[in-house]
Design a protein around this motif. Structure first.
Motif, short mmCIF file in Angstrom:
data_model
loop_
_atom_site.label_atom_id
_atom_site.label_comp_id
_atom_site.label_asym_id
_atom_site.label_seq_id
_atom_site.Cartn_x
_atom_site.Cartn_y
_atom_site.Cartn_z
N ILE A 113 -6.31 10.73 11.59
CA ILE A 113 -8.09 10.19 11.77
C ILE A 113 -8.88 11.23 12.28
O ILE A 113 -9.47 11.76 12.19
CB ILE A 113 -8.65 9.06 12.24
N VAL A 172 -13.14 3.36 6.26
CA VAL A 172 -13.52 4.42 4.96
C VAL A 172 -12.26 4.47 4.50
O VAL A 172 -12.25 4.87 2.84
CB VAL A 172 -14.66 5.26 5.29
N ASN A 173 -11.45 4.62 4.90
CA ASN A 173 -9.13 5.10 3.85
C ASN A 173 -8.60 4.41 4.25
O ASN A 173 -8.77 3.56 5.07
CB ASN A 173 -9.86 6.51 3.35
N ALA A 174 -7.65 4.41 4.05
CA ALA A 174 -6.26 3.96 4.54
C ALA A 174 -5.86 4.16 5.60
O ALA A 174 -5.35 4.34 6.77
CB ALA A 174 -5.29 4.38 3.40
N VAL A 210 -20.84 6.02 3.89
CA VAL A 210 -19.61 5.60 2.55
C VAL A 210 -20.23 4.13 2.06
O VAL A 210 -20.55 3.25 2.90
CB VAL A 210 -18.12 5.18 2.72
N SER A 217 -21.34 2.11 5.53
CA SER A 217 -20.60 2.09 6.75
C SER A 217 -21.97 3.34 7.49
O SER A 217 -22.61 3.93 6.23
CB SER A 217 -19.32 3.28 6.26
N GLN A 241 -7.61 2.54 8.10
CA GLN A 241 -7.35 1.09 7.87
C GLN A 241 -5.92 1.05 9.35
O GLN A 241 -5.57 -0.06 9.65
CB GLN A 241 -7.30 0.47 6.50
N HIS A 292 0.69 3.93 -1.07
CA HIS A 292 -0.59 5.25 -0.81
C HIS A 292 -0.19 5.80 0.71
O HIS A 292 -0.19 7.01 1.21
CB HIS A 292 -1.59 5.60 -1.44
N LYS A 331 1.06 -1.52 0.07
CA LYS A 331 0.41 0.00 0.15
C LYS A 331 0.62 0.81 -0.16
O LYS A 331 1.12 1.75 0.95
CB LYS A 331 -0.83 0.16 1.57
N LYS A 361 -16.84 2.02 -2.35
CA LYS A 361 -15.52 2.76 -2.10
C LYS A 361 -14.55 2.60 -1.63
O LYS A 361 -13.46 4.02 -1.10
CB LYS A 361 -16.61 4.27 -2.22
N MET A 362 -13.98 1.72 -0.57
CA MET A 362 -13.80 1.72 0.29
C MET A 362 -12.10 0.49 -0.39
O MET A 362 -12.46 -0.48 -1.33
CB MET A 362 -13.86 1.34 1.39
N PRO A 363 -11.03 0.92 0.02
CA PRO A 363 -9.51 0.40 -0.31
C PRO A 363 -9.64 -1.19 0.50
O PRO A 363 -8.93 -0.59 1.04
CB PRO A 363 -8.60 1.65 0.15
#
Length: 317
Positions: A45, A76-78, A117, A113, A81, A19, A17, A121-123
């Motif tokens: 976050i 919902v995002n990196a 969300v 979510s 996570q 990013h 990952k 759309k989540m990774p």
């Protein structure tokens, strides 16, 4: 799900990952002081997380987070996570996944979510063989290390709650951001009347989640304070208003004890209303008070308003 904690190494996460690399170089974790000491603040976050060790159903998890003033966390995002990874690794608990706030309870197959969300759309990636909607009854999501599986919402799993930082969010004198708790100097405690009506066991649960307990009257002086608080809360309320508080006859042997284990006499207050306790219908084993703060025995399976009490420092170190 076959995957088990501990999670993959941080090096492995960075390699798959890319990013996240920039994010991880500046990621800071500090103890949260502006919410609750049992939550950990994660700067990336801009919020707090709490790992719940005791597993529950998805509904249990959702409700517990809500009662603590938070929401069931969703990957919902990196950044989220990675924060969830830290919470799970720091929990020292082996796990096969955690409940997250993603579900399709409202519409079969449409996973969103708690914040709205969509799962698409989540990774994330589905675990092999998932989703399979086994028995046409898998509407909740279990998450582990970037992967998810659909599960029956009645299964029990650990979970993580999330509180997003907000403007004008500050801890009040009662050690909570909940402005409805009122500090009383004469007792050194904080009190909150809950207008929503629930059964006694649910009232106990709510007070506990808020860092307190169902209120205990320890003296005639405190009873007078309770009476005054009641009259301010319900200035036009009838005398017959019942408020659940923290005592019970759990063993059904006629010995009434507070939620802290003392008999009413040991606790310092055992003033019953005239004609009480009467154990109407042989089913009144939970504690309550009238508007005059005199005690009443009440049905454990019937709903009423309730009163929580907390120490000002119960949620703060």
């Amino acid at each position: 799900m076959k995957s088990q904690c501990p999670m993959n190494s941080l090096l492995g996460v960075m390699s798959c990952k890319k990013h996240l690399i920039l994010l991880l170089t500046c990621y800071v974790v500090v103890e949260g002081k502006q919410f609750r000491s049992d939550y950990t603040f994660h700067s990336a976050i801009d919020g707090w997380l709490k790992f719940h060790y005791v597993p529950g159903t998805w509904q249990d998890a959702h409700q517990r987070c809500y009662m603590e003033g938070a929401v069931l966390a969703s990957p919902v995002n990196a950044a989220m996570q990675y924060a969830l990874r830290l919470e799970i690794n720091n929990s020292s608990k082996d796990c096969a996944g955690i409940y997250v706030g993603v579900h399709s309870i409202f519409s079969k197959g449409y996973f969103y979510s708690s914040e709205g969300v969509p799962l698409s759309k989540m990774p994330l990636q589905w675990l092999p063989g998932e989703p399979n909607n086994a028995g046409n009854n898998e509407d909740c999501i279990v998450y582990l290390d970037g992967s998810v599986a659909d599960v029956n919402c009645s299964e029990v799993h650990p979970f993580v709650c999330f509180k997003k930082a907000a403007e004008n969010m500050s801890v009040m004198p009662c050690g909570t951001i909940d402005k409805e708790y009122k500090f009383v100097a004469d007792t050194g405690s904080c009190y909150k009347f809950h207008k929503n009506q629930v059964i006694w066991s649910d009232a106990f649960k709510v007070c506990s989640a808020e860092g307190g307990y169902l209120a205990i009257i320890n003296s005639k002086e405190e009873a007078a304070i309770m009476k005054d608080l009641f009259n301010k809360q319900y200035p036009n309320g009838p005398r017959s208003y019942i408020t659940l508080i923290g005592f019970h006859d759990w063993h059904k042997d006629g010995v009434w004890r507070t939620v802290h284990g003392q008999t009413l006499k040991e606790a310092g207050y055992a003033v019953w209303e005239i004609g009480q306790p009467d154990n109407a219908g042989y089913q009144e084993y939970c504690g309550a008070m009238f508007s005059n703060a005199k005690l009443d025995d009440f049905w454990c399976d019937k709903v009423a308003r309730f009163l929580c009490e907390k120490d000002p420092n119960s949620l703060q170190d």
